[in-house]
Write a protein that holds these residues in place. Structure first.
Motif, mmCIF file in Angstrom:
data_model
loop_
_atom_site.group_PDB
_atom_site.id
_atom_site.type_symbol
_atom_site.label_atom_id
_atom_site.label_comp_id
_atom_site.label_asym_id
_atom_site.label_seq_id
_atom_site.Cartn_x
_atom_site.Cartn_y
_atom_site.Cartn_z
ATOM 1 N N VAL A 1 0.837 -1.203 0.000
ATOM 2 C CA VAL A 1 0.000 0.000 0.000
ATOM 3 C C VAL A 1 0.869 1.249 0.000
ATOM 4 O O VAL A 1 0.613 2.202 -0.739
ATOM 5 N N GLU A 2 1.899 1.246 0.828
ATOM 6 C CA GLU A 2 2.781 2.410 0.891
ATOM 7 C C GLU A 2 3.452 2.652 -0.448
ATOM 8 O O GLU A 2 3.546 3.795 -0.921
ATOM 9 N N ARG A 3 3.906 1.585 -1.104
ATOM 10 C CA ARG A 3 4.531 1.731 -2.414
ATOM 11 C C ARG A 3 3.522 2.266 -3.428
ATOM 12 O O ARG A 3 3.853 3.127 -4.263
ATOM 13 N N ALA A 4 2.288 1.786 -3.373
ATOM 14 C CA ALA A 4 1.259 2.251 -4.301
ATOM 15 C C ALA A 4 0.977 3.736 -4.096
ATOM 16 O O ALA A 4 0.809 4.488 -5.066
ATOM 17 N N ARG A 5 0.934 4.165 -2.857
ATOM 18 C CA ARG A 5 0.666 5.587 -2.580
ATOM 19 C C ARG A 5 1.792 6.467 -3.118
ATOM 20 O O ARG A 5 1.530 7.552 -3.656
ATOM 21 N N VAL A 6 3.031 6.012 -2.982
ATOM 22 C CA VAL A 6 4.164 6.769 -3.522
ATOM 23 C C VAL A 6 4.058 6.848 -5.036
ATOM 24 O O VAL A 6 4.271 7.914 -5.639
ATOM 25 N N LEU A 7 3.727 5.723 -5.673
ATOM 26 C CA LEU A 7 3.639 5.700 -7.136
ATOM 27 C C LEU A 7 2.520 6.612 -7.628
ATOM 28 O O LEU A 7 2.689 7.358 -8.608
ATOM 29 N N VAL A 8 1.376 6.593 -6.943
ATOM 30 C CA VAL A 8 0.265 7.463 -7.334
ATOM 31 C C VAL A 8 0.650 8.924 -7.166
ATOM 32 O O VAL A 8 0.351 9.770 -8.018
ATOM 33 N N SER A 9 1.353 9.234 -6.088
ATOM 34 C CA SER A 9 1.805 10.605 -5.870
ATOM 35 C C SER A 9 2.772 11.047 -6.968
ATOM 36 O O SER A 9 2.681 12.174 -7.488
#
Length: 297
Positions: free
Chosen positions: A271-279
Motif C-alpha cells: 500500500v505504501e509503495r502504491a501511494r508513492v507511485l500514485v503521488s
C-alpha cells in the motif's frame, strides 16, 4: 527527478538552453568540469544565474555540485551558491559523518548571510569504498541530507573494476539503495560516460529503476529523454497502484489488514509503495481525471 543534467558552471552560454530543456533537474558543476584557474569566474557566472529571474521562475530542481570539503574551493563555492531557488548542494567525496556535519554547518551559515528563506538540502556522492561502506551513516548524519548519489567511475576506476561489469554495478546499486532506505533518503544513479551508447545508458537506467533509484544523471542532452522514459511509471503500474489505494481505503474502513487486488496479495508495504507511485504519477501529470478522483487527489 527522473533526469538530472550536468551543466559545467564554466559554460554560461549553456545555461539558458539547459533551463529550457527537458531535464527534470539541472546540476551546475563547479567541480570536475571546471579547471582550478576557471573556478572563480565559473562561481561568479553561476551566482548571476541563480539570482536571475529565469532561474527563480524555473520549475526545475536546481542543484549545484560544489568542490569537496577538503579543497580550498569549498567555502567560496558555498557562499556563492547558497541562494534562493537552489534545492540541493551536491557534495563530492564525503568520507565520514563529520564531513556531512561540517558541510551542513557551512551551508547554514551561508544561508543566513545570503538571506535564503528555505533550507537547502544535501545530495551526497558515494564514490569511494569507505563512503559506500558507511553510506547509511553519512545519510543519517544530518537532517539536510536528502539523497545519496552513486559515483561508479570514481568508485570503480581506482580499484581496477570494469565500469561496465554488471555484477559489480548491481552490488554497488544494492548497497547504496539499502543504505538510503535505512536513512529514509532517496537513491540516485551515476552518470554514464559513453554518450554514443544509448542502449547501454538505457539498460543501466532500467537496472537502477529496478533497484529503486529515482532517476539517473545525464552528461549530455541526448540522454535526457531516455532517463525520463525509463523512470516514468508505466501506465499499467499506475492503474494498479490506483486500485490498491482505493482498495486500501475500503479495507481500512472495514478493518481488513490483507486483501487481494488484481490477483495479488496486498498488505501495508504494498500500500505504501502504491501511494508513492500514485503521488509520483500525479506530480508528473500522468493520472486521468477519473484516476485522480477515485484516488482522492
Amino acid at each position: 527527478m527522473r533526469s538530472k543534467l550536468f551543466v559545467p558552471a564554466s559554460r554560461p552560454e549553456l545555461f539558458a538552453k539547459a533551463l529550457a530543456g527537458a531535464a527534470d533537474a539541472l546540476s551546475f558543476d563547479l567541480e570536475d568540469s571546471v579547471t582550478p584557474e576557471r573556478k572563480p569566474q565559473a562561481r561568479a557566472d553561476l551566482r548571476v544565474l541563480l539570482e536571475s529571474s529565469d532561474a527563480l521562475a524555473s520549475d526545475k530542481t536546481l542543484i549545484v555540485r560544489v568542490n569537496a570539503l577538503s579543497t580550498p574551493h569549498f567555502a567560496a563555492d558555498i557562499d556563492a551558491v547558497a541562494r534562493n531557488g537552489v534545492s540541493l548542494v551536491n557534495l563530492p567525496k564525503p568520507e565520514h559523518p563529520d564531513d556531512v556535519l561540517a558541510a551542513a554547518a557551512a551551508l547554514e551559515a551561508a544561508e543566513r548571510a545570503n538571506g535564503v528563506s528555505a533550507p537547502i538540502g544535501l545530495l551526497l556522492n558515494v564514490e569511494s569504498p569507505r563512503a559506500l561502506r558507511q553510506a547509511a551513516e553519512l545519510a543519517a548524519a544530518h537532517p539536510r541530507v536528502a539523497g545519496l548519489q552513486l559515483g561508479l567511475g570514481d568508485l570503480f576506476e581506482p580499484l581496477g573494476i570494469a565500469r561496465r561489469e554488471n555484477a559489480a554495478i548491481e552490488q554497488a546499486m544494492f548497497a547504496l539503495r539499502i543504505a538510503a532506505g535505512e536513512a529514509n533518503v532517496f537513491a540516485y544513479d551515476s552518470a554514464f560516460a559513453n554518450i554514443k551508447d544509448a542502449d547501454g545508458f538505457r539498460a543501466e537506467a532500467q537496472l537502477a529503476r529496478a533497484f529503486g533509484f529515482i532517476g539517473k544523471s545525464c552528461i549530455h542532452p541526448s540522454q535526457i529523454a531516455i532517463a525520463n522514459d525509463v523512470f516514468r511509471p508505466p501506465d499499467e503500474d499506475i492503474a494498479h497502484a490506483v486500485r490498491v489505494v482505493v482498495a486500501a481505503r475500503e479495507a481500512d474502513a472495514k478493518g481488513v489488514g490483507a486483501y487481494v487486488v488484481d490477483g495479488r496479495m496486498i498488505d501495508p508495504p504494498f500500500v505504501e509503495r502504491a501511494r508513492v507511485l500514485v503521488s509520483d504519477a500525479a506530480r508528473l501529470g500522468l493520472l486521468s481525471d477519473e484516476q485522480r478522483a477515485v484516488a482522492g487527489i
